[in-house]
Design an enzyme around this catalytic site. Structure first.
Site, PDB file in Angstrom:
ATOM      1  N   ASP A   9      -6.636  -0.603  60.141  1.00  0.00           N
ATOM      2  CA  ASP A   9      -6.379  -0.965  61.540  1.00  0.00           C
ATOM      3  C   ASP A   9      -6.348  -2.483  61.669  1.00  0.00           C
ATOM      4  O   ASP A   9      -6.775  -3.205  60.762  1.00  0.00           O
ATOM      5  CB  ASP A   9      -7.466  -0.378  62.455  1.00  0.00           C
ATOM      6  CG  ASP A   9      -7.215  -0.677  63.928  1.00  0.00           C
ATOM      7  OD1 ASP A   9      -6.148  -0.280  64.432  1.00  0.00           O
ATOM      8  OD2 ASP A   9      -8.057  -1.327  64.556  1.00  0.00           O
ATOM      9  N   SER A  10      -5.875  -2.951  62.805  1.00  0.00           N
ATOM     10  CA  SER A  10      -5.850  -4.389  63.070  1.00  0.00           C
ATOM     11  C   SER A  10      -7.247  -4.955  63.308  1.00  0.00           C
ATOM     12  O   SER A  10      -7.441  -6.160  63.292  1.00  0.00           O
ATOM     13  CB  SER A  10      -4.986  -4.678  64.302  1.00  0.00           C
ATOM     14  OG  SER A  10      -5.544  -4.068  65.459  1.00  0.00           O
ATOM     15  N   CYS A  72      -3.561   2.343  63.587  1.00  0.00           N
ATOM     16  CA  CYS A  72      -3.210   1.269  64.521  1.00  0.00           C
ATOM     17  C   CYS A  72      -1.865   1.647  65.109  1.00  0.00           C
ATOM     18  O   CYS A  72      -0.899   1.875  64.374  1.00  0.00           O
ATOM     19  CB  CYS A  72      -3.114  -0.069  63.785  1.00  0.00           C
ATOM     20  SG  CYS A  72      -2.428  -1.433  64.764  1.00  0.00           S
ATOM     21  N   GLU A 151     -12.948  -6.096  70.533  1.00  0.00           N
ATOM     22  CA  GLU A 151     -13.286  -6.860  69.329  1.00  0.00           C
ATOM     23  C   GLU A 151     -14.532  -7.735  69.544  1.00  0.00           C
ATOM     24  O   GLU A 151     -15.219  -8.090  68.586  1.00  0.00           O
ATOM     25  CB  GLU A 151     -12.096  -7.727  68.901  1.00  0.00           C
ATOM     26  CG  GLU A 151     -10.925  -6.941  68.334  1.00  0.00           C
ATOM     27  CD  GLU A 151     -11.237  -6.280  67.004  1.00  0.00           C
ATOM     28  OE1 GLU A 151     -12.032  -6.846  66.228  1.00  0.00           O
ATOM     29  OE2 GLU A 151     -10.692  -5.190  66.736  1.00  0.00           O
ATOM     30  N   CYS A 183      -3.646   2.974  71.925  1.00  0.00           N
ATOM     31  CA  CYS A 183      -4.198   1.963  71.026  1.00  0.00           C
ATOM     32  C   CYS A 183      -5.564   2.491  70.617  1.00  0.00           C
ATOM     33  O   CYS A 183      -6.340   2.935  71.474  1.00  0.00           O
ATOM     34  CB  CYS A 183      -4.337   0.610  71.726  1.00  0.00           C
ATOM     35  SG  CYS A 183      -5.207  -0.650  70.757  1.00  0.00           S
ATOM     36  N   HIS A 185      -8.128   1.050  69.861  1.00  0.00           N
ATOM     37  CA  HIS A 185      -9.230   0.299  70.449  1.00  0.00           C
ATOM     38  C   HIS A 185      -9.663   0.890  71.802  1.00  0.00           C
ATOM     39  O   HIS A 185     -10.819   0.758  72.204  1.00  0.00           O
ATOM     40  CB  HIS A 185      -8.840  -1.159  70.687  1.00  0.00           C
ATOM     41  CG  HIS A 185      -8.819  -2.017  69.462  1.00  0.00           C
ATOM     42  ND1 HIS A 185      -7.835  -1.935  68.510  1.00  0.00           N
ATOM     43  CD2 HIS A 185      -9.671  -2.991  69.032  1.00  0.00           C
ATOM     44  CE1 HIS A 185      -8.067  -2.818  67.558  1.00  0.00           C
ATOM     45  NE2 HIS A 185      -9.170  -3.470  67.849  1.00  0.00           N
TER      46      HIS A 185
END
Length: 269
Positions: A9-10, A72, A151, A183, A185
């Protein structure tokens, strides 16, 4: 040697997929790479995201994974086919699993999609949903302020609520009954998103569906791990290891408390 499932993932978003894979396939060894030094991927050009994804796959392939999961949405949208053409093991993304779940969920035929700028720009979810149901109405919205909150580990705060409320305001007047969290996240913010959107909107995350797809593919290939050996998971990040480890332990909780884990910060790119 037990061959792992590689998940990338990013940043920390792919941990939502990790959690579901661990729950559904507890015997499987996982290697996870979060590109926290270069997150977010959403605003970046497609060519750059593809290059980053290739670099991570080139690094992870040394561990001889039996499958790669691109957890991602942005990387799935722009790099999935490229990676599939470069390796001989199965590679799955998170967009079609999420689209299938949303298509099964909606009663009105109006589905919202929120994601990064790159994912929304690609039109990947709209293409997947239209492929499943040509008459479906898709309303897409980029929410670029969400990934930085996650993040930073800022999941529940007044700032988070106001950011989510302001970002989702354009969707409040639409007649959607299903909203795809496009996403990986975004499930970290699911409580706030649910509060803003209200109880009449069903939130869809691709993590559970992706884990089921992983299980199905491995079972079909007779590659599911046998025996009762406890897997030793490996977690890699390219940025701040302290924040990465804290968020990982917080999100996965008791699922990794008693498991042996290797933490590493490799150099790539």
């Amino acid at each position: 040697m037990q061959q792992p499932i590689a998940i990338l993932d990013s940043g920390v978003g792919g941990l939502t997929v990790v959690k579901e894979v661990m729950r559904q396939l507890p015997r499987e060894k996982i290697i996870y790479f979060g590109d926290t030094a270069r997150t977010p991927y959403g605003p970046r050009p497609a060519e750059e995201v593809t290059r980053f994804t290739r670099e991570i796959v080139d690094y992870l392939i040394q561990y001889r994974p039996k499958m790669i999961v691109i957890a991602c949405n942005t990387a799935t949208a722009v790099a999935l086919e490229d990676i599939q053409s470069r390796v001989i093991i199965p590679v799955v993304g998170v967009i079609y699993p999420g689209a299938r779940a949303a298509n099964s969920s909606t009663q009105t035929g109006v589905v919202g999609v929120i994601g990064t700028e790159g994912t929304i720009r690609s039109g990947a979810y709209e293409h997947a949903l239209k492929h499943l149901s040509p008459t479906i109405d898709v309303i897409s919205l980029a929410c670029p302020r969400f990934v930085p909150l996650v993040e930073q580990g800022n999941f529940r705060s007044e700032e988070t609520f106001e950011t989510v409320r302001a970002s989702l305001q354009p969707l409040k007047s639409d007649k959607l009954d299903t909203l795809i969290l496009g996403c990986t996240h975004y499930p970290f913010l699911v409580e706030t998103i649910a509060e803003v959107m209200g109880k009449d909107v069903n939130l869809i995350s691709s993590d559970g569906e992706t884990a089921r797809e992983v299980s199905t593919i491995l079972q079909d290939r007779n590659r599911l791990q046998q025996g009762e050996a406890v897997p030793v998971h490996q977690f890699f990040c390219s940025g701040d290891p302290v924040m990465f480890k804290r968020i990982t332990q917080q999100w996965l909780g008791e699922q990794i408390e008693l498991m042996p884990i290797v933490w590493q910060v490799p150099k790539i790119g």
